[in-house]
Design a protein around this motif. Structure first.
Motif, PDB file in Angstrom:
ATOM      1  N   GLN A   1     -46.269 -63.160  -1.306  1.00  0.00           N
ATOM      2  CA  GLN A   1     -45.470 -64.389  -1.389  1.00  0.00           C
ATOM      3  C   GLN A   1     -45.536 -64.988  -2.789  1.00  0.00           C
ATOM      4  N   ALA A   2     -46.736 -64.949  -3.395  1.00  0.00           N
ATOM      5  CA  ALA A   2     -46.883 -65.511  -4.741  1.00  0.00           C
ATOM      6  C   ALA A   2     -46.008 -64.751  -5.731  1.00  0.00           C
ATOM      7  N   LYS A   3     -46.030 -63.433  -5.607  1.00  0.00           N
ATOM      8  CA  LYS A   3     -45.241 -62.603  -6.524  1.00  0.00           C
ATOM      9  C   LYS A   3     -43.746 -62.860  -6.313  1.00  0.00           C
ATOM     10  N   ALA A   4     -43.352 -62.927  -5.061  1.00  0.00           N
ATOM     11  CA  ALA A   4     -41.929 -63.149  -4.756  1.00  0.00           C
ATOM     12  C   ALA A   4     -41.482 -64.492  -5.308  1.00  0.00           C
ATOM     13  N   ARG A   5     -42.336 -65.502  -5.151  1.00  0.00           N
ATOM     14  CA  ARG A   5     -41.987 -66.841  -5.638  1.00  0.00           C
ATOM     15  C   ARG A   5     -41.815 -66.808  -7.155  1.00  0.00           C
ATOM     16  N   GLU A   6     -42.732 -66.110  -7.811  1.00  0.00           N
ATOM     17  CA  GLU A   6     -42.680 -66.016  -9.272  1.00  0.00           C
ATOM     18  C   GLU A   6     -41.388 -65.310  -9.723  1.00  0.00           C
TER      19      GLU A   6
ATOM     20  N   VAL B   1     -35.194 -61.760 -10.414  1.00  0.00           N
ATOM     21  CA  VAL B   1     -34.449 -61.055  -9.362  1.00  0.00           C
ATOM     22  C   VAL B   1     -33.649 -62.060  -8.553  1.00  0.00           C
ATOM     23  N   ALA B   2     -32.565 -61.555  -7.956  1.00  0.00           N
ATOM     24  CA  ALA B   2     -31.709 -62.426  -7.152  1.00  0.00           C
ATOM     25  C   ALA B   2     -32.167 -62.444  -5.703  1.00  0.00           C
ATOM     26  N   CYS B   3     -32.915 -61.428  -5.335  1.00  0.00           N
ATOM     27  CA  CYS B   3     -33.245 -61.273  -3.913  1.00  0.00           C
ATOM     28  C   CYS B   3     -34.530 -60.458  -3.790  1.00  0.00           C
ATOM     29  N   VAL B   4     -35.328 -60.805  -2.780  1.00  0.00           N
ATOM     30  CA  VAL B   4     -36.505 -59.996  -2.477  1.00  0.00           C
ATOM     31  C   VAL B   4     -36.305 -59.410  -1.081  1.00  0.00           C
ATOM     32  N   ILE B   5     -36.370 -58.086  -0.987  1.00  0.00           N
ATOM     33  CA  ILE B   5     -36.264 -57.459   0.330  1.00  0.00           C
ATOM     34  C   ILE B   5     -37.680 -57.182   0.824  1.00  0.00           C
ATOM     35  N   GLY B   6     -38.016 -57.779   1.953  1.00  0.00           N
ATOM     36  CA  GLY B   6     -39.366 -57.605   2.470  1.00  0.00           C
ATOM     37  C   GLY B   6     -39.377 -57.624   3.984  1.00  0.00           C
ATOM     38  N   TYR B   7     -40.512 -58.023   4.540  1.00  0.00           N
ATOM     39  CA  TYR B   7     -40.651 -58.049   5.992  1.00  0.00           C
ATOM     40  C   TYR B   7     -40.936 -59.465   6.468  1.00  0.00           C
ATOM     41  N   GLU B   8     -40.458 -59.779   7.667  1.00  0.00           N
ATOM     42  CA  GLU B   8     -40.810 -61.053   8.279  1.00  0.00           C
ATOM     43  C   GLU B   8     -41.191 -60.823   9.735  1.00  0.00           C
ATOM     44  N   LYS B   9     -41.786 -61.835  10.332  1.00  0.00           N
ATOM     45  CA  LYS B   9     -42.106 -61.772  11.762  1.00  0.00           C
ATOM     46  C   LYS B   9     -40.812 -61.868  12.558  1.00  0.00           C
TER      47      LYS B   9
ATOM     48  N   TYR C   1     -33.738 -65.144  -0.699  1.00  0.00           N
ATOM     49  CA  TYR C   1     -32.964 -65.520  -1.887  1.00  0.00           C
ATOM     50  C   TYR C   1     -33.513 -66.747  -2.584  1.00  0.00           C
ATOM     51  N   THR C   2     -34.248 -67.596  -1.851  1.00  0.00           N
ATOM     52  CA  THR C   2     -34.717 -68.844  -2.448  1.00  0.00           C
ATOM     53  C   THR C   2     -36.229 -68.964  -2.325  1.00  0.00           C
ATOM     54  N   GLU C   3     -36.786 -69.802  -3.186  1.00  0.00           N
ATOM     55  CA  GLU C   3     -38.235 -69.987  -3.162  1.00  0.00           C
ATOM     56  C   GLU C   3     -38.710 -70.591  -1.845  1.00  0.00           C
ATOM     57  N   ASP C   4     -37.847 -71.441  -1.235  1.00  0.00           N
ATOM     58  CA  ASP C   4     -38.249 -72.079   0.028  1.00  0.00           C
ATOM     59  C   ASP C   4     -38.482 -71.057   1.125  1.00  0.00           C
ATOM     60  N   ALA C   5     -37.727 -69.969   1.034  1.00  0.00           N
ATOM     61  CA  ALA C   5     -37.771 -69.003   2.136  1.00  0.00           C
ATOM     62  C   ALA C   5     -38.902 -67.988   1.974  1.00  0.00           C
ATOM     63  N   VAL C   6     -39.598 -68.060   0.834  1.00  0.00           N
ATOM     64  CA  VAL C   6     -40.623 -67.053   0.532  1.00  0.00           C
ATOM     65  C   VAL C   6     -41.698 -66.974   1.619  1.00  0.00           C
TER      66      VAL C   6
END
Lengths: 335, 461
Positions: B175-180, B187-195, B207-212
Motif C-alpha cells: 500500500q505504501a508503494k502504491a500510494r507513493e 503511474v496512472a493505475c495500480v493493478i493489485g488484489y483486494e478482498k 486509480y486514487t490514493e484514497d483507494a489504496v
C-alpha cells in the motif's frame, strides 16, 4: 407423506433405464455433473449442487435441428425432434424452477420452440429438496425456497436411508406407476426448519433503468474476463447461435446439418454484425447486459426474473463478480 | 483384405510437388495410398490443418518441404522445421502414435528420394494399423477419475500466525508503494488484489490514493494480473490511434513476472510503461476447499523453484533462505507412462466435459489474439459446435499456440468449471520447448524460437 428407501428407488430406476434416458448426478473427473447413467451404482447420492445446471438436458450445448440432403437438384430437409423420453434424478429446486422460467420464453411466448417443448414433454423431473443452503446459494432472495416443488414432477426429501415422496404431477405418478406400493406410508414429514438468510436488497423495476448509466459498471467490468462461465452454468441463460455445418458425405451426396449451439452475451463477438460493427464492444456493456437481462429485461418481457439464486455464477466466476454484491450495491446507489 | 492406410501428403509446390513429378517421369513406383495436397510452402501447413486431417480419418500425414537453405521464401521451411516436432509431441501426448506424422525434405530433382520416403512412410503406417484418432461414435472411458496430485513435495509451512504477520507486512509495504507511485504521478493505475466476497481475493484497479487501502496481499492472490496489463496501458484501439499509452504498476508473483517478459518480447508495450511490484512468493493456496483448510499449496507451486520475480522495479519481501529442488509433476510423469490409446481415452474423457466457455483462454495472459482462430465466423478451423471433436481441436490447438509463450501459471486449469487438467498439456509442451530449444518462456524478454528462423547454432529438433 409416502416414504421410499434408496434401494427401492434404485430398483424403479433400473427398470426404467432401458426405455428412458436416465440422467443423474455423477462424479466425473472430480466434479459432480448431471450425466446419462447406465447403472444406478454410478449415481452420486450426496451432493449439494452439480456444477452445470439441468438446462443441458432441455437445451443441449449443441443440438441438431434438421439435416439437409442435397442430391443433384433435389434438396431434402429432415427435422430431428428429440424423441427419447428422459428422467432426471436429483434436481434441486433452483434448477427445476429455472426450467419454469425458460418455459415463459420458449413455450408460453410465441413462437413456440418445438425442440425445447418436446424435451420438456419427454422429461420427468424427480426433484430433491435441499437440506441446507450452500455457501453461495441465495434462492430465498429470488422467490425460491430450498423446499419449493415448482417445476418438478416428484419431489423427494432426504430422510434417513431414503426419501419422503411428494408426487406433484401426473407424470410423477406415472414414474412410480405400479411401484407406488414400494413407497409406503411414513409419518415423518420433511424438515422445514432451515435457517433462511435475510433477503438481498435489490433495485425495483423503476430503479433498474436509472442505474443503466452508473459509472459503477465501468468499475465492475474492469476485472471481468469476458469468458462465458456465468452464462453456460446458469440454469436460465439461453442465448444460442445457429449455423449450417457440413456432415461427412456418403456416396457423393452432400449432407449438411443445421445446429444450434450455446452462445453468451458476455463474449466479445456475441453482438458483432456483418461489416464488423459491434454495438456492445466494451466489456462493461456486455456484463451490464447480462445482469439487466436477468433482472430487468426478462421480467418485463416474459414475466419471471431470470435468476433462480442457485449461486453457481457467484461460486464459479474466476474473478469473483458476485451478482448478490451487484444487487446490493445497486440498491445502495439508487437515490 | 489387407489394411490400406489413407495418407495425406502436403507437398511444397516449389520442390516436393515437382519432386513427385520427377518420380513420375522416371516411372518410379509410389504407393497409391497417398493423396497429395499442393501447398505454396511447407510453412503454410498450419497445425490445425494436420489435426483436422486426422479428425476426418487420415491414418498418416506426411509433410514434405524444401531442404533447409533452399526455401523459395527464404525461411518458410525454418518454421516448419521448428513447429512440426512440437506438434508431433503434442499429438503424441494426446494419444496419436508419433510415427503417423512425418516431416521430410525433398527437392525438385529428388524423384528417387520422394518415392523412397513415401513408400517407407506408407509401410510404417500400414504396420501401425488404422488410426483411432477420430472420436466419432466413441465413448471415451478412462477409469482413473482424477489423477492424484502428488503433494509430498510440500514446502516448509510457516505457522499460521507467522503467515498472517507476513501478509500484513506485505500488504502495508504494498500500500505504501502504491500510494507513493500514485501520488508522484508515476503511474496512472495500480493493478493489485483486494478482498472480495465469500472469503475470496480478487483483482482490483486502483486509480486514487484514497483507494489504496483496498490493496491486500495474502496466499489467495492466485490471479495472473498480467492478463489485464495490455489493455490497461493501451485501452482498446488506443495503440492503433497512436495514443501514447499509460504507465501502470502491477503486482506480480514470480510466475506472473515471466508473462511480462513475454509481452515485452512481443513489443506489446515498453518496459518503462510498467512498474512491476514484485512479490517474494511462497506459493498460493489450492482452490479446493479441503486443501485450503489445511493450507496446502496449488500443484504448480509445489513444483515451482522461482521464489523471486525475474523482473521487478520494487521487490516486496525477502528471498527465501533455502533453495527449492526442481521436481516434475507426478501427473505428467504418470501420463507419459501410459500407452497412446490410454492417453487418448484419458484426454477424450476429460475434453468430453468441456463446455467451451473459453474461460481458460480469457484468463490466459498469453492468449491475446484480436479474434481467436477457434471463434472465426467462417468456421474455417473449427465450427461453433460444442462436441468432442471441436473441443479437442480447440484445446490442442490452443496449447500449440501457447508453446513458447506459456509461463506455467496454470490459471487455465484453476478457472475451468469442469476441472479439465488443461495445464498438463501446456506443461508438457514447455518441457519440449526446453528440450528442443533450451528455451523457457519469459525468462528474458526475447521472442519464442517458434517465431524466428533457425540460427546457426540451433540444432534441428
Amino acid at each position: 407423506m409416502k416414504f421410499i428407501s434408496r434401494s427401492d428407488l434404485s430398483i424403479i430406476l433400473n427398470e426404467l433405464i432401458g426405455e428412458s434416458r436416465l440422467i443423474a448426478p455423477k462424479k466425473v473427473g472430480g466434479v459432480i455433473l448431471y450425466q446419462p447413467i447406465t447403472d444406478t451404482s454410478h449415481i452420486t447420492w450426496d451432493f449439494t449442487r452439480p456444477v452445470l445446471s439441468i438446462k443441458e438436458s432441455f437445451f443441449p450445448a449443441t443440438e441438431r435441428l434438421f439435416t439437409i440432403d442435397i442430391n443433384g437438384q433435389e434438396v431434402t430437409l429432415k427435422d430431428t425432434l428429440p424423441e427419447i423420453p428422459q428422467i432426471i434424478l436429483g434436481v434441486r429446486p433452483c434448477d427445476a424452477r429455472g426450467m419454469k422460467i425458460l418455459d415463459a420464453l420458449f413455450i408460453d411466448t410465441p413462437p413456440r420452440d418445438s425442440y425445447f417443448a418436446q424435451h420438456r414433454a419427454n422429461t420427468t423431473i424427480i426433484g430433491l429438496s435441499c437440506q441446507e443452503l450452500g455457501e453461495t446459494c441465495f434462492c430465498t432472495s429470488m422467490d425460491g425456497s430450498p423446499t419449493d416443488p415448482q417445476g418438478m414432477d416428484v419431489m423427494l426429501t432426504e430422510i434417513e436411508d431414503g426419501y419422503s415422496v411428494q408426487i406433484i404431477t401426473e407424470k410423477g405418478k406415472k414414474f412410480f406407476g405400479d411401484h407406488l406400493s414400494l413407497a409406503y406410508e411414513e409419518a415423518t414429514p420433511p424438515s422445514g426448519t432451515l435457517d433462511r438468510p435475510s433477503a438481498i436488497p435489490a433495485p425495483n423495476d423503476i430503479d433498474w433503468p436509472r442505474n443503466f448509466h452508473e459509472a459503477y459498471w465501468d468499475q465492475l467490468a474492469e476485472r471481468c474476463l469476458s469468458c462465458r462461465i456465468c452464462a453456460y452454468i446458469c440454469p436460465t441463460c439461453r442465448c444460442f447461435t445457429v449455423r449450417d455445418e457440413p456432415i461427412a458425405s456418403n456416396d457423393g451426396m452432400q449432407q449438411f446439418e443445421r445446429i444450434r449451439c450455446w452462445d453468451a452475451c458476455t463474449s466479445e463477438a456475441y453482438r458483432q454484425i456483418a461489416g464488423g460493427h459491434n454495438p456492445r464492444q466494451a466489456k462493461k456493456q456486455r456484463l451490464r447486459n447480462r445482469i439487466y437481462c436477468k433482472f430487468d429485461f426478462y421480467p418485463k418481457q416474459y414475466g419471471p426474473i431470470a435468476c433462480t439464486g442457485c449461486g453457481r455464477c457467484v461460486e464459479m466466476c474466476p474473478v469473483n463478480i458476485d451478482v448478490t454484491e451487484v444487487l446490493r450495491d445497486l440498491a445502495e446507489v439508487t437515490p | 483384405m489387407t489394411f490400406e492406410p489413407k495418407i495425406i501428403t502436403f507437398l511444397c509446390t516449389w520442390c516436393s510437388y515437382t519432386g513427385a513429378d520427377t518420380a513420375g517421369i522416371a516411372r518410379l513406383k509410389s504407393p497409391s495410398n497417398i493423396r497429395a495436397i499442393r501447398v505454396p510452402c511447407s510453412g503454410r501447413v498450419a497445425p490445425e490443418i494436420i489435426m483436422k486431417t486426422f479428425d476426418q480419418g487420415a491414418d498418416g500425414v506426411l509433410v514434405l518441404g524444401c531442404h533447409i537453405g533452399e526455401c523459395h521464401y527464404d525461411s518458410g521451411n525454418h518454421r516448419t522445421a521448428k513447429r512440426l516436432p512440437i506438434l508431433q509431441s503434442l499429438m503424441a501426448f494426446a494419444g496419436l502414435e508419433p510415427e503417423r506424422l512425418h516431416l521430410d525434405w525433398v527437392s525438385a530433382s529428388e524423384g528417387e528420394r520422394f518415392s523412397r520416403i513415401v513408400s517407407e512412410f506408407t509401410e510404417s503406417v500400414r504396420l501401425l494399423g488404422p488410426a483411432r484418432w477420430k472420436s466419432e461414435n466413441r465413448q471415451p472411458r478412462f477409469d482413473q477419475t482424477q489423477l492424484a496430485i502428488d503433494r509430498s513435495y510440500t514446502f516448509d509451512q510457516s505457522s499460521y500466525s507467522e503467515e498472517v504477520e507476513r501478509s500484513i507486512s506485505f500488504t502495508n509495504n504494498l500500500q505504501a508503494k502504491a500510494r507513493e507511485l500514485l501520488s508522484c504521478g508515476k503511474v496512472a493505475c495500480v493493478i493489485g488484489y483486494e478482498k472480495g466476497t465469500h472469503n475470496r481475493t480478487r483483482p482490483v484497479f486502483i486509480y486514487t490514493e484514497d483507494a489504496v487501502e483496498r490493496l491486500v496481499w495474502n496466499k489467495d492472490c492466485t490471479h495472473n494480473l498480467t492478463v489485464y496489463l495490455r489493455r490497461a496501458i493501451y485501452p482498446p484501439l488506443g495503440k492503433q490511434n497512436g495514443e501514447p499509452g499509460k504507465s501502470v504498476a502491477i503486482v506480480a508473483k514470480p510466475c506472473d513476472s515471466r508473462a511480462i517478459n513475454v509481452h515485452l518480447a512481443g513489443n506489446h508495450f515498453q518496459r518503462d510503461q510498467v512498474h512491476v511490484i514484485g512479490m517474494a512468493c511462497e506459493g498460493i493456496l489450492d482452490k479446493q476447499q479441503q486443501y485450503r483448510m489445511d493450507h496446502i499449496l496449488q500443484e504448480r507451486c509445489l513444483h515451482c523453484t522461482e521464489r523471486l520475480p525475474v523482473i521487478y522495479d520494487t521487490l516486496i519481501g525477502e528471498p527465501p533462505a533455502n533453495q527449492v529442488e526442481p521436481t516434475t509433476s507426478a501427473r505428467l510423469y504418470y501420463l507419459e507412462t501410459l500407452s497412446p490409446i490410454e492417453r487418448m481415452d484419458f484426454w477424450l474423457s476429460h475434453f468430453d466435459r468441456c463446455i467451451r466457455c473459453y474461460a481458460c483462454r480469457q484468463v490466459c495472459p498469453m492468449c491475446d489474439c484480436p479474434t481467436c482462430l477457434f471463434e472465426r465466423d467462417d468456421s474455417l478451423w473449427v465450427g461453433p459446435g460444442i462436441r468432442l471433436d471441436e473441443k479437442r481441436i480447440y484445446h490442442l490447438g490452443r496449447a500449440y499456440h501457447l508453446a513458447g509463450k506459456c509461463v506455467d501459471c496454470h490459471e487455465c486449469e484453476r478457472v475451468c468449471p469442469v476441472n479439465i487438467p488443461i495445464s498438463l498439456i501446456n506443461s508438457k509442451l514447455n518441457l519440449e520447448m526446453e528440450k528442443f530449444f533450451g528455451y523457457r518462456a519469459g525468462e528474458q524478454a526475447i521472442p519464442s524460437p517458434l517465431l524466428t528462423i533457425l540460427s546457426g547454432e540451433e540444432r534441428l529438433p
